[in-house]
Scaffold this active site. Sequence first.
Site, PDB file in Angstrom:
ATOM      1  N   GLY A  35      44.675  86.246  84.875  1.00 53.32           N
ATOM      2  CA  GLY A  35      45.144  87.210  85.879  1.00 53.32           C
ATOM      3  C   GLY A  35      44.154  87.402  87.011  1.00 53.32           C
ATOM      4  N   HIS A  38      44.566  84.435  92.427  1.00 51.68           N
ATOM      5  CA  HIS A  38      44.232  84.066  93.807  1.00 51.68           C
ATOM      6  C   HIS A  38      44.910  82.734  94.117  1.00 51.68           C
ATOM      7  CE1 HIS A  38      41.449  81.342  91.860  1.00 51.68           C
ATOM      8  NE2 HIS A  38      40.837  82.358  91.273  1.00 51.68           N
ATOM      9  N   GLY A  40      43.867  79.807  94.129  1.00 54.90           N
ATOM     10  CA  GLY A  40      43.569  78.729  93.179  1.00 54.90           C
ATOM     11  C   GLY A  40      44.589  78.697  92.049  1.00 54.90           C
ATOM     12  N   HIS A  41      44.860  79.870  91.493  1.00 58.68           N
ATOM     13  CA  HIS A  41      45.866  79.949  90.424  1.00 58.68           C
ATOM     14  C   HIS A  41      47.247  79.534  90.955  1.00 58.68           C
ATOM     15  CE1 HIS A  41      42.990  83.269  89.038  1.00 58.68           C
ATOM     16  NE2 HIS A  41      43.012  82.472  87.996  1.00 58.68           N
ATOM     17  N   GLY A 154      42.508  74.138  86.275  1.00 59.03           N
ATOM     18  CA  GLY A 154      41.710  73.842  87.456  1.00 59.03           C
ATOM     19  C   GLY A 154      40.440  73.091  87.113  1.00 59.03           C
ATOM     20  N   GLN A 160      35.822  73.160  80.652  1.00 59.13           N
ATOM     21  CA  GLN A 160      36.991  73.707  79.950  1.00 59.13           C
ATOM     22  C   GLN A 160      38.131  72.693  79.948  1.00 59.13           C
ATOM     23  OE1 GLN A 160      38.562  77.888  80.400  1.00 59.13           O
ATOM     24  NE2 GLN A 160      39.890  76.881  81.868  1.00 59.13           N
ATOM     25  N   SER A 192      37.556  82.286  92.842  1.00 63.49           N
ATOM     26  CA  SER A 192      37.393  82.759  91.468  1.00 63.49           C
ATOM     27  C   SER A 192      37.744  84.243  91.428  1.00 63.49           C
ATOM     28  CB  SER A 192      35.938  82.569  91.021  1.00 63.49           C
ATOM     29  OG  SER A 192      35.679  83.335  89.867  1.00 63.49           O
ATOM     30  N   SER A 193      38.344  84.672  90.337  1.00 60.45           N
ATOM     31  CA  SER A 193      38.627  86.107  90.198  1.00 60.45           C
ATOM     32  C   SER A 193      37.327  86.894  90.266  1.00 60.45           C
ATOM     33  CB  SER A 193      39.331  86.383  88.870  1.00 60.45           C
ATOM     34  OG  SER A 193      40.491  85.598  88.768  1.00 60.45           O
ATOM     35  N   ARG A 194      36.242  86.287  89.796  1.00 58.00           N
ATOM     36  CA  ARG A 194      34.947  86.981  89.782  1.00 58.00           C
ATOM     37  C   ARG A 194      34.338  87.114  91.180  1.00 58.00           C
ATOM     38  NH1 ARG A 194      34.337  84.299  84.432  1.00 58.00           N
ATOM     39  NH2 ARG A 194      34.160  85.969  82.897  1.00 58.00           N
TER      40      ARG A 194
HETATM   41  P1  AMP Z   1      41.079  81.986  84.965  1.00 57.76           P
HETATM   42  O1  AMP Z   1      42.104  83.011  85.302  1.00 57.76           O
HETATM   43  O2  AMP Z   1      39.792  82.148  85.699  1.00 57.76           O
HETATM   44  O3  AMP Z   1      40.907  81.781  83.481  1.00 57.76           O
HETATM   45  O4  AMP Z   1      41.649  80.618  85.503  1.00 57.76           O
HETATM   46  C1  AMP Z   1      42.921  80.159  85.114  1.00 57.76           C
HETATM   47  C2  AMP Z   1      43.090  78.750  85.579  1.00 57.76           C
HETATM   48  O5  AMP Z   1      42.944  78.695  86.996  1.00 57.76           O
HETATM   49  C3  AMP Z   1      42.014  77.804  85.007  1.00 57.76           C
HETATM   50  O6  AMP Z   1      42.629  76.559  84.702  1.00 57.76           O
HETATM   51  C4  AMP Z   1      41.043  77.668  86.144  1.00 57.76           C
HETATM   52  O7  AMP Z   1      40.299  76.480  86.125  1.00 57.76           O
HETATM   53  C5  AMP Z   1      41.991  77.719  87.328  1.00 57.76           C
HETATM   54  N1  AMP Z   1      41.280  78.073  88.543  1.00 57.76           N
HETATM   55  C6  AMP Z   1      40.537  79.188  88.766  1.00 57.76           C
HETATM   56  N2  AMP Z   1      39.979  79.136  89.999  1.00 57.76           N
HETATM   57  C7  AMP Z   1      40.378  77.966  90.559  1.00 57.76           C
HETATM   58  C8  AMP Z   1      40.133  77.329  91.819  1.00 57.76           C
HETATM   59  N3  AMP Z   1      39.351  77.872  92.743  1.00 57.76           N
HETATM   60  N4  AMP Z   1      40.724  76.132  92.040  1.00 57.76           N
HETATM   61  C9  AMP Z   1      41.504  75.554  91.101  1.00 57.76           C
HETATM   62  N5  AMP Z   1      41.767  76.098  89.906  1.00 57.76           N
HETATM   63  C10 AMP Z   1      41.214  77.279  89.628  1.00 57.76           C
END
Ligand code: AMP
Length: 301
Positions: A35, A38, A40-41, A154, A160, A192-194
Amino acid sequence: MCIRDSSKTPEELRESLRIARISRNARVAFVPTMGALHEGHLALVREGRKLVGDDGTVVASIFVNPTQFGPNEDFARYPRDLDGDQTKLASAGCDLLFAPEARVMYPEGERTRVRVDGLTSGLCGPFRPGHFEGVATVVAKLFSIVGEAYAIFGKKDYQQLAVLRRLATDLFFPVNVVGHPIVREKGGLAMSSRNAYLSPEERERALALSRGLRAAYAAFSGGERRAGTLVDLVQKEVEAAADTIDYVAATDADSLVAFDPEASVGDRALLAIACRVGKTRLLDNVVLGEDPMTSLSGSHS
Ligand code: AMP
Protein backbone atom coordinates in the site's frame (compact mmCIF):
# COMPACT_ATOMS: atom_id res chain seq x y z
CA MET A 1 -14.28 4.69 -11.34
CA CYS A 2 -13.97 2.01 -8.66
CA ILE A 3 -12.49 -1.45 -8.41
CA ARG A 4 -15.02 -4.20 -9.09
CA ASP A 5 -14.51 -6.09 -5.89
CA SER A 6 -12.56 -5.93 -2.67
CA SER A 7 -11.88 -9.08 -0.63
CA LYS A 8 -10.68 -9.45 2.93
CA THR A 9 -10.32 -13.22 3.21
CA PRO A 10 -8.68 -15.93 1.08
CA GLU A 11 -12.08 -17.52 0.52
CA GLU A 12 -13.60 -14.29 -0.81
CA LEU A 13 -10.69 -13.66 -3.16
CA ARG A 14 -10.70 -17.25 -4.43
CA GLU A 15 -14.42 -16.97 -5.15
CA SER A 16 -14.02 -13.64 -6.97
CA LEU A 17 -11.20 -15.10 -9.06
CA ARG A 18 -13.19 -18.27 -9.79
CA ILE A 19 -16.01 -16.17 -11.19
CA ALA A 20 -13.63 -13.85 -13.04
CA ARG A 21 -11.88 -16.78 -14.72
CA ILE A 22 -15.22 -18.05 -16.05
CA SER A 23 -16.86 -14.77 -16.99
CA ARG A 24 -13.78 -13.05 -18.46
CA ASN A 25 -10.71 -14.57 -20.09
CA ALA A 26 -8.90 -16.94 -17.74
CA ARG A 27 -5.73 -14.87 -17.40
CA VAL A 28 -4.94 -13.24 -14.06
CA ALA A 29 -2.23 -10.71 -13.19
CA PHE A 30 -1.34 -10.27 -9.55
CA VAL A 31 0.44 -7.25 -7.99
CA PRO A 32 1.32 -7.70 -4.30
CA THR A 33 2.00 -4.45 -2.41
CA MET A 34 2.13 -2.97 1.07
CA GLY A 35 0.00 0.00 0.00
CA ALA A 36 0.81 3.74 0.21
CA LEU A 37 0.76 3.40 -3.53
CA HIS A 38 2.75 5.52 -5.96
CA GLU A 39 3.40 5.51 -9.71
CA GLY A 40 5.84 2.60 -9.32
CA HIS A 41 3.09 0.34 -8.01
CA LEU A 42 0.63 1.60 -10.63
CA ALA A 43 3.11 0.81 -13.40
CA LEU A 44 3.03 -2.82 -12.19
CA VAL A 45 -0.78 -2.78 -12.39
CA ARG A 46 -0.63 -1.44 -15.96
CA GLU A 47 1.95 -4.07 -16.87
CA GLY A 48 -0.42 -6.68 -15.46
CA ARG A 49 -3.22 -5.34 -17.66
CA LYS A 50 -0.98 -5.63 -20.74
CA LEU A 51 -0.19 -9.22 -19.86
CA VAL A 52 -3.80 -10.37 -19.38
CA GLY A 53 -5.60 -8.18 -21.91
CA ASP A 54 -8.70 -6.02 -21.50
CA ASP A 55 -10.91 -8.95 -20.52
CA GLY A 56 -8.39 -10.57 -18.19
CA THR A 57 -8.31 -9.86 -14.45
CA VAL A 58 -5.83 -7.69 -12.57
CA VAL A 59 -5.74 -8.20 -8.82
CA ALA A 60 -3.66 -6.19 -6.35
CA SER A 61 -3.07 -6.96 -2.71
CA ILE A 62 -2.40 -4.46 0.05
CA PHE A 63 -0.94 -5.98 3.17
CA VAL A 64 1.67 -4.50 5.49
CA ASN A 65 3.21 -7.83 6.40
CA PRO A 66 4.35 -7.84 10.03
CA THR A 67 6.72 -10.81 9.66
CA GLN A 68 9.01 -9.02 7.21
CA PHE A 69 9.75 -6.15 9.60
CA GLY A 70 12.46 -6.39 12.24
CA PRO A 71 11.72 -5.34 15.84
CA ASN A 72 13.42 -1.95 15.32
CA GLU A 73 11.95 -1.30 11.88
CA ASP A 74 9.08 0.90 10.77
CA PHE A 75 6.10 -1.51 10.84
CA ALA A 76 4.00 0.67 13.17
CA ARG A 77 4.62 3.91 11.29
CA TYR A 78 4.66 2.47 7.76
CA PRO A 79 2.38 4.79 5.69
CA ARG A 80 -1.18 3.47 5.28
CA ASP A 81 -3.90 4.98 3.04
CA LEU A 82 -6.41 2.32 2.00
CA ASP A 83 -9.00 4.76 0.64
CA GLY A 84 -6.48 6.71 -1.44
CA ASP A 85 -4.97 3.45 -2.66
CA GLN A 86 -8.35 2.13 -3.84
CA THR A 87 -8.89 5.25 -5.94
CA LYS A 88 -5.41 4.97 -7.46
CA LEU A 89 -5.84 1.27 -8.22
CA ALA A 90 -9.16 1.91 -9.92
CA SER A 91 -7.72 4.66 -12.10
CA ALA A 92 -4.83 2.35 -13.10
CA GLY A 93 -7.39 -0.26 -14.25
CA CYS A 94 -7.14 -2.76 -11.39
CA ASP A 95 -10.16 -5.10 -11.14
CA LEU A 96 -9.87 -6.73 -7.72
CA LEU A 97 -8.30 -5.77 -4.41
CA PHE A 98 -7.26 -8.15 -1.65
CA ALA A 99 -6.72 -6.29 1.63
CA PRO A 100 -6.65 -8.82 4.47
CA GLU A 101 -6.04 -8.23 8.19
CA ALA A 102 -2.90 -9.70 9.78
CA ARG A 103 -4.96 -12.24 11.75
CA VAL A 104 -6.37 -13.56 8.46
CA MET A 105 -2.95 -14.05 6.87
CA TYR A 106 -1.51 -15.42 10.13
CA PRO A 107 -4.41 -17.28 11.73
CA GLU A 108 -4.29 -18.42 15.32
CA GLY A 109 -1.92 -21.36 15.73
CA GLU A 110 0.00 -20.75 12.50
CA ARG A 111 3.47 -22.36 12.52
CA THR A 112 4.72 -22.22 8.92
CA ARG A 113 7.59 -20.18 7.52
CA VAL A 114 9.20 -20.31 4.09
CA ARG A 115 12.94 -19.82 3.75
CA VAL A 116 14.89 -19.35 0.51
CA ASP A 117 18.60 -20.04 1.04
CA GLY A 118 21.63 -18.63 -0.73
CA LEU A 119 20.00 -15.72 -2.53
CA THR A 120 19.21 -14.21 0.87
CA SER A 121 22.68 -14.49 2.40
CA GLY A 122 24.14 -11.30 0.86
CA LEU A 123 23.00 -7.75 0.07
CA CYS A 124 20.04 -6.89 2.37
CA GLY A 125 20.01 -10.33 4.05
CA PRO A 126 22.54 -9.66 6.85
CA PHE A 127 21.09 -6.20 7.52
CA ARG A 128 17.49 -7.37 7.82
CA PRO A 129 17.50 -10.72 9.63
CA GLY A 130 14.24 -12.58 9.03
CA HIS A 131 13.09 -10.11 6.36
CA PHE A 132 13.19 -12.43 3.36
CA GLU A 133 11.67 -15.28 5.37
CA GLY A 134 8.74 -12.96 6.12
CA VAL A 135 8.48 -11.94 2.47
CA ALA A 136 8.74 -15.52 1.16
CA THR A 137 6.16 -16.71 3.68
CA VAL A 138 3.55 -14.10 2.87
CA VAL A 139 4.09 -14.32 -0.88
CA ALA A 140 3.78 -18.12 -0.74
CA LYS A 141 0.43 -17.65 1.03
CA LEU A 142 -0.66 -15.09 -1.58
CA PHE A 143 0.43 -17.29 -4.51
CA SER A 144 -1.46 -20.19 -2.97
CA ILE A 145 -4.64 -18.10 -2.78
CA VAL A 146 -4.39 -16.53 -6.25
CA GLY A 147 -3.45 -19.66 -8.21
CA GLU A 148 -2.43 -19.54 -11.86
CA ALA A 149 -1.28 -16.03 -12.65
CA TYR A 150 1.39 -13.61 -13.72
CA ALA A 151 2.84 -11.95 -10.63
CA ILE A 152 4.50 -8.60 -11.24
CA PHE A 153 7.26 -7.31 -8.96
CA GLY A 154 9.48 -4.25 -9.22
CA LYS A 155 13.20 -4.46 -9.89
CA LYS A 156 13.71 -1.80 -7.23
CA ASP A 157 13.62 -4.71 -4.78
CA TYR A 158 15.91 -6.74 -7.00
CA GLN A 159 16.92 -9.29 -4.37
CA GLN A 160 13.26 -9.81 -3.44
CA LEU A 161 12.44 -10.45 -7.11
CA ALA A 162 15.24 -13.04 -7.35
CA VAL A 163 14.05 -14.74 -4.14
CA LEU A 164 10.43 -14.88 -5.33
CA ARG A 165 11.35 -16.27 -8.75
CA ARG A 166 13.19 -19.06 -6.92
CA LEU A 167 10.27 -19.59 -4.55
CA ALA A 168 7.76 -19.93 -7.41
CA THR A 169 10.01 -22.44 -9.20
CA ASP A 170 10.94 -24.48 -6.15
CA LEU A 171 7.40 -24.79 -4.77
CA PHE A 172 5.77 -25.38 -8.20
CA PHE A 173 3.43 -22.40 -7.90
CA PRO A 174 1.61 -21.92 -11.22
CA VAL A 175 2.87 -18.37 -11.23
CA ASN A 176 4.88 -16.59 -13.86
CA VAL A 177 7.03 -14.05 -11.99
CA VAL A 178 7.59 -10.90 -14.04
CA GLY A 179 10.10 -8.15 -13.17
CA HIS A 180 9.24 -4.52 -13.96
CA PRO A 181 11.81 -1.71 -14.42
CA ILE A 182 12.32 0.78 -11.60
CA VAL A 183 10.04 3.81 -11.83
CA ARG A 184 11.79 7.03 -10.80
CA GLU A 185 10.94 10.60 -9.87
CA LYS A 186 12.05 13.28 -12.32
CA GLY A 187 15.49 13.75 -10.71
CA GLY A 188 16.17 10.00 -10.78
CA LEU A 189 15.17 9.03 -7.23
CA ALA A 190 13.60 5.55 -7.25
CA MET A 191 9.98 5.85 -6.11
CA SER A 192 9.24 4.26 -2.76
CA SER A 193 6.49 4.50 -0.17
CA ARG A 194 9.27 5.29 2.30
CA ASN A 195 10.23 8.44 0.34
CA ALA A 196 7.33 10.04 2.25
CA TYR A 197 9.63 10.03 5.30
CA LEU A 198 12.24 12.23 3.56
CA SER A 199 12.51 15.94 4.32
CA PRO A 200 13.08 18.21 1.28
CA GLU A 201 16.78 18.38 2.19
CA GLU A 202 17.03 14.58 2.50
CA ARG A 203 15.19 14.10 -0.78
CA GLU A 204 17.84 16.26 -2.45
CA ARG A 205 20.63 14.19 -0.88
CA ALA A 206 18.90 10.96 -1.93
CA LEU A 207 19.55 11.87 -5.58
CA ALA A 208 23.14 10.70 -4.96
CA LEU A 209 22.06 7.05 -5.29
CA SER A 210 20.95 7.25 -8.90
CA ARG A 211 23.78 9.71 -9.66
CA GLY A 212 26.32 7.16 -8.42
CA LEU A 213 24.73 4.40 -10.48
CA ARG A 214 24.77 6.65 -13.55
CA ALA A 215 28.50 7.32 -13.05
CA ALA A 216 29.22 3.58 -12.86
CA TYR A 217 26.92 2.91 -15.82
CA ALA A 218 28.84 5.45 -17.92
CA ALA A 219 32.18 3.87 -16.93
CA PHE A 220 30.84 0.37 -17.75
CA SER A 221 29.61 1.65 -21.12
CA GLY A 222 33.12 3.04 -21.70
CA GLY A 223 34.59 -0.45 -21.13
CA GLU A 224 35.35 -0.46 -17.37
CA ARG A 225 34.88 -3.97 -15.99
CA ARG A 226 36.82 -4.03 -12.69
CA ALA A 227 34.25 -4.59 -9.92
CA GLY A 228 36.12 -2.48 -7.34
CA THR A 229 36.32 0.51 -9.67
CA LEU A 230 32.61 0.39 -10.51
CA VAL A 231 31.69 0.07 -6.83
CA ASP A 232 34.00 2.97 -5.91
CA LEU A 233 32.29 5.26 -8.42
CA VAL A 234 28.94 4.61 -6.72
CA GLN A 235 30.41 4.68 -3.22
CA LYS A 236 31.96 8.11 -3.79
CA GLU A 237 28.57 9.69 -4.52
CA VAL A 238 26.66 7.79 -1.85
CA GLU A 239 29.26 8.42 0.87
CA ALA A 240 28.98 12.16 0.35
CA ALA A 241 25.21 12.11 0.81
CA ALA A 242 24.08 9.19 2.98
CA ASP A 243 24.11 9.05 6.78
CA THR A 244 24.96 5.35 6.85
CA ILE A 245 25.66 2.82 4.12
CA ASP A 246 24.64 -0.82 4.46
CA TYR A 247 26.33 -1.79 1.21
CA VAL A 248 27.36 -0.76 -2.26
CA ALA A 249 27.96 -4.03 -4.10
CA ALA A 250 28.65 -5.51 -7.51
CA THR A 251 27.22 -9.00 -7.76
CA ASP A 252 26.34 -11.65 -10.30
CA ALA A 253 22.89 -10.61 -11.54
CA ASP A 254 21.42 -14.10 -11.05
CA SER A 255 23.19 -15.73 -8.09
CA LEU A 256 23.69 -12.37 -6.30
CA VAL A 257 27.18 -13.52 -5.27
CA ALA A 258 29.44 -10.49 -4.80
CA PHE A 259 32.41 -9.96 -7.09
CA ASP A 260 35.85 -9.64 -5.58
CA PRO A 261 37.04 -6.01 -6.09
CA GLU A 262 39.80 -7.20 -8.46
CA ALA A 263 37.43 -9.39 -10.51
CA SER A 264 35.94 -8.46 -13.86
CA VAL A 265 32.15 -8.17 -13.79
CA GLY A 266 31.91 -9.46 -17.35
CA ASP A 267 29.08 -8.39 -19.64
CA ARG A 268 26.23 -8.36 -17.12
CA ALA A 269 26.25 -7.53 -13.41
CA LEU A 270 24.08 -6.06 -10.67
CA LEU A 271 25.22 -2.88 -8.94
CA ALA A 272 23.15 -2.38 -5.81
CA ILE A 273 22.95 0.14 -2.96
CA ALA A 274 21.28 0.17 0.43
CA CYS A 275 21.82 3.17 2.66
CA ARG A 276 20.10 5.54 5.01
CA VAL A 277 19.41 9.18 4.32
CA GLY A 278 18.31 10.55 7.67
CA LYS A 279 16.46 7.61 9.20
CA THR A 280 15.04 6.42 5.88
CA ARG A 281 16.46 3.24 4.35
CA LEU A 282 16.74 3.57 0.59
CA LEU A 283 17.50 0.98 -2.09
CA ASP A 284 18.59 1.41 -5.67
CA ASN A 285 20.26 -0.69 -8.34
CA VAL A 286 21.01 -1.16 -12.00
CA VAL A 287 21.85 -4.23 -14.06
CA LEU A 288 24.90 -3.25 -16.10
CA GLY A 289 24.84 -4.74 -19.57
CA GLU A 290 21.06 -5.22 -19.43
CA ASP A 291 19.17 -2.12 -18.29
CA PRO A 292 19.05 0.81 -20.73
CA MET A 293 20.63 4.11 -19.58
CA THR A 294 17.12 5.61 -19.53
CA SER A 295 16.28 3.24 -16.65
CA LEU A 296 18.44 5.48 -14.44
CA SER A 297 16.82 8.78 -15.36
CA GLY A 298 13.41 9.93 -14.28
CA SER A 299 12.24 10.44 -17.83
CA HIS A 300 10.44 7.15 -18.32
CA SER A 301 7.85 5.32 -16.28
P1 AMP B 1 6.01 -2.43 -1.63
O1 AMP B 1 4.64 -1.86 -1.49
O2 AMP B 1 7.10 -1.46 -1.33
O3 AMP B 1 6.17 -3.77 -0.96
O4 AMP B 1 6.19 -2.72 -3.17
C1 AMP B 1 5.27 -3.53 -3.87
C2 AMP B 1 5.82 -3.83 -5.23
O5 AMP B 1 6.06 -2.61 -5.92
C3 AMP B 1 7.18 -4.55 -5.17
O6 AMP B 1 7.22 -5.52 -6.21
C4 AMP B 1 8.17 -3.44 -5.42
O7 AMP B 1 9.38 -3.87 -5.97
C5 AMP B 1 7.38 -2.59 -6.40
N1 AMP B 1 7.90 -1.24 -6.45
C6 AMP B 1 8.03 -0.37 -5.41
N2 AMP B 1 8.62 0.78 -5.83
C7 AMP B 1 8.86 0.63 -7.16
C8 AMP B 1 9.45 1.46 -8.16
N3 AMP B 1 9.93 2.66 -7.89
N4 AMP B 1 9.51 0.97 -9.42
C9 AMP B 1 9.05 -0.27 -9.71
N5 AMP B 1 8.49 -1.09 -8.82
C10 AMP B 1 8.40 -0.66 -7.56
